[in-house]
Design an enzyme around this catalytic site. Structure first.
Site, short mmCIF file in Angstrom:
data_model
loop_
_atom_site.label_atom_id
_atom_site.label_comp_id
_atom_site.label_asym_id
_atom_site.label_seq_id
_atom_site.Cartn_x
_atom_site.Cartn_y
_atom_site.Cartn_z
N GLN A 1 0.96 -1.14 -0.16
CA GLN A 1 0.11 -0.01 -0.01
C GLN A 1 0.80 1.29 -0.05
O GLN A 1 0.56 2.20 0.70
CB GLN A 1 -0.85 -0.11 0.94
CG GLN A 1 -2.07 -0.91 0.86
CD GLN A 1 -3.08 -0.50 -0.11
OE1 GLN A 1 -3.35 1.02 -0.37
NE2 GLN A 1 -3.79 -1.35 -0.45
N SER A 2 2.07 1.32 -0.85
CA SER A 2 2.79 2.34 -0.65
C SER A 2 2.32 3.45 -1.38
O SER A 2 1.87 3.66 -2.54
CB SER A 2 4.08 2.04 -1.46
OG SER A 2 4.95 2.91 -1.69
N ASN A 3 2.17 4.57 -0.66
CA ASN A 3 1.72 6.07 -0.98
C ASN A 3 2.72 6.51 -2.29
O ASN A 3 2.39 7.06 -3.23
CB ASN A 3 1.79 7.04 0.04
CG ASN A 3 0.62 6.51 1.12
OD1 ASN A 3 -0.33 6.28 0.54
ND2 ASN A 3 0.94 6.52 2.22
#
Length: 388
Positions: free
Chosen positions: A106-108
């Site tokens: 879920q890397s921004n």
């Protein structure tokens, strides 16, 4: 500033500057750093606003203000945008036709990179870290993944165990060599966009804050800057910028992964890469706020996110700013004298899409719904209500 207190005007002049690449001129107090970027892209909606944050239960005479870097964009939002303005300019200058980066599932940063790449007509290849039981399965469309896949990013999954043994640099190098062999021209962006070039994003942010203070009403000065730390580039830029500029605020970083010694050493490497001539331990205070681990939350942390949203209208993400604010408030409760009378600027680094990955964990304490009670005596007629 000079003796006449002339205000240096930020270089963003009109909405038509968005997505344009321009020569970069640093703030005068950072002009001795080396190397100085040659160009910068306009990717963020800047400057981001600053407003008072009416947090409950603050120590006596303590004020907290909020720098809304979560409002730097929608698909392309948060602190990563500032770093990407410099990194993408370098990618284009080097003739890249695609970019590679790496991060958590879920890397921004990976989501922001995917959007920025597509804006600039570049392909994006993402290496995303997930659990070994999910590495051979479709990663789904939750949160950041939905945006990444909508904009056409190529996703390669790697297990946390492989990631830990191989490392991000080797993994991106493997993919880079594969793409080169296919005739592509890839540009590698490190985890979080955190290298010496990306550090300029938050050196520039300090200049932005400096201008906001100088052009705002009243005499306002911040004693402290508080921010989450996940890869190190943001705190390197903030701490160096604050130290060099007129801001001179003490920077407090709450780390959400690894340990404090790792980040002091990593930030030192970024500072040395700019020939800053300063010790990281002299310009930033790093405290551990990772709790159960990166992107893993306790119920207390998630309840805190809900309580702050309910009390102030500000929605924090669960991975970065949520943990940092939780740790800050905990420290204020345990050490109120340390914070009494201070004026604090908290940097909201974005990451709202990460909340979608926590819906099951948060469902039990969100509540606030019911079926509307409409008495049977209320007149009813088909077609009265228009379904917009």
């Amino acid at each position: 500033m000079d003796a006449n207190n002339d205000v240096e005007v930020p270089k963003r002049s009109s909405s038509f500057d968005f997505l344009t690449r321009k020569p970069y001129v640093p703030p005068h107090w950072a002009s001795h750093l080396n190397p100085i970027p040659s160009h910068v892209f306009s990717l963020g909606h800047l400057p981001t606003p600053i407003h008072k944050w009416n947090l409950p239960n603050l120590p006596n005479n303590t004020e907290v203000w909020l720098k809304r870097d979560d409002l730097s964009g929608m698909q392309l939002s948060g602190n990563k945008v500032r770093k990407l303005e410099f990194l993408m300019a370098d990618a284009v200058a080097q003739g890249a036709d695609c970019v590679i980066t790496i991060g958590g599932i879920q890397s921004n940063h990976c989501r922001a990179t995917a959007v920025a790449a597509k804006y600039l007509n570049l392909d994006c290849f993402l290496i995303l870290r997930t659990s070994k039981v999910l590495v051979d399965k479709d990663p789904g469309l939750t949160g950041n993944l939905l945006v990444e896949r909508l904009v056409g990013a190529h996703v390669d999954l790697v297990s946390k165990e492989e990631y830990a043994k191989i490392g991000s640099e080797t993994l991106t190098k493997i993919l880079k060599e594969k793409l080169i062999n296919e005739g592509r021209r890839p540009y590698v962006i490190p985890v979080g966009g955190s290298n010496s070039l990306g550090t300029w994003g938050y050196i520039e942010a300090i200049w932005e804050i400096e201008q906001q203070l100088q052009t705002g009403t009243g005499q306002r000065k911040f004693d402290d800057v508080v921010v989450a730390c996940g890869s190190g580039g943001t705190i390197a830029g903030l701490s160096l910028g604050s130290w060099l500029s007129t801001l001179k605020a003490k920077v407090h970083a709450f780390s959400v992964c690894d340990d404090t010694d790792y980040f002091y050493d990593f930030v030192q490497g970024l500072l040395d890469g700019l020939e800053a001539g300063v010790d990281s331990r002299d310009i930033v205070n790093i405290q551990n706020a990772k709790g159960l681990g990166y992107a893993i939350n306790t119920s207390e942390e998630l309840k805190f996110v809900r309580e702050i949203a309910s009390a102030t209208g500000v929605v924090l993400d669960p991975v970065y700013s949520g943990k940092a604010a939780y740790a800050m408030m905990k420290d204020m409760a345990e050490n109120p004298k340390k914070w009494e009378g201070r004026k604090i600027l908290f940097i909201h680094t974005g990451g709202l899409l990460g909340l979608y990955d926590k819906v099951e964990e948060m469902a039990s304490f969100v509540g606030n719904w019911r079926r509307m009670d409409v008495h049977e005596d209320v007149p009813r007629k088909d077609g009265t209500g228009k379904m917009f």
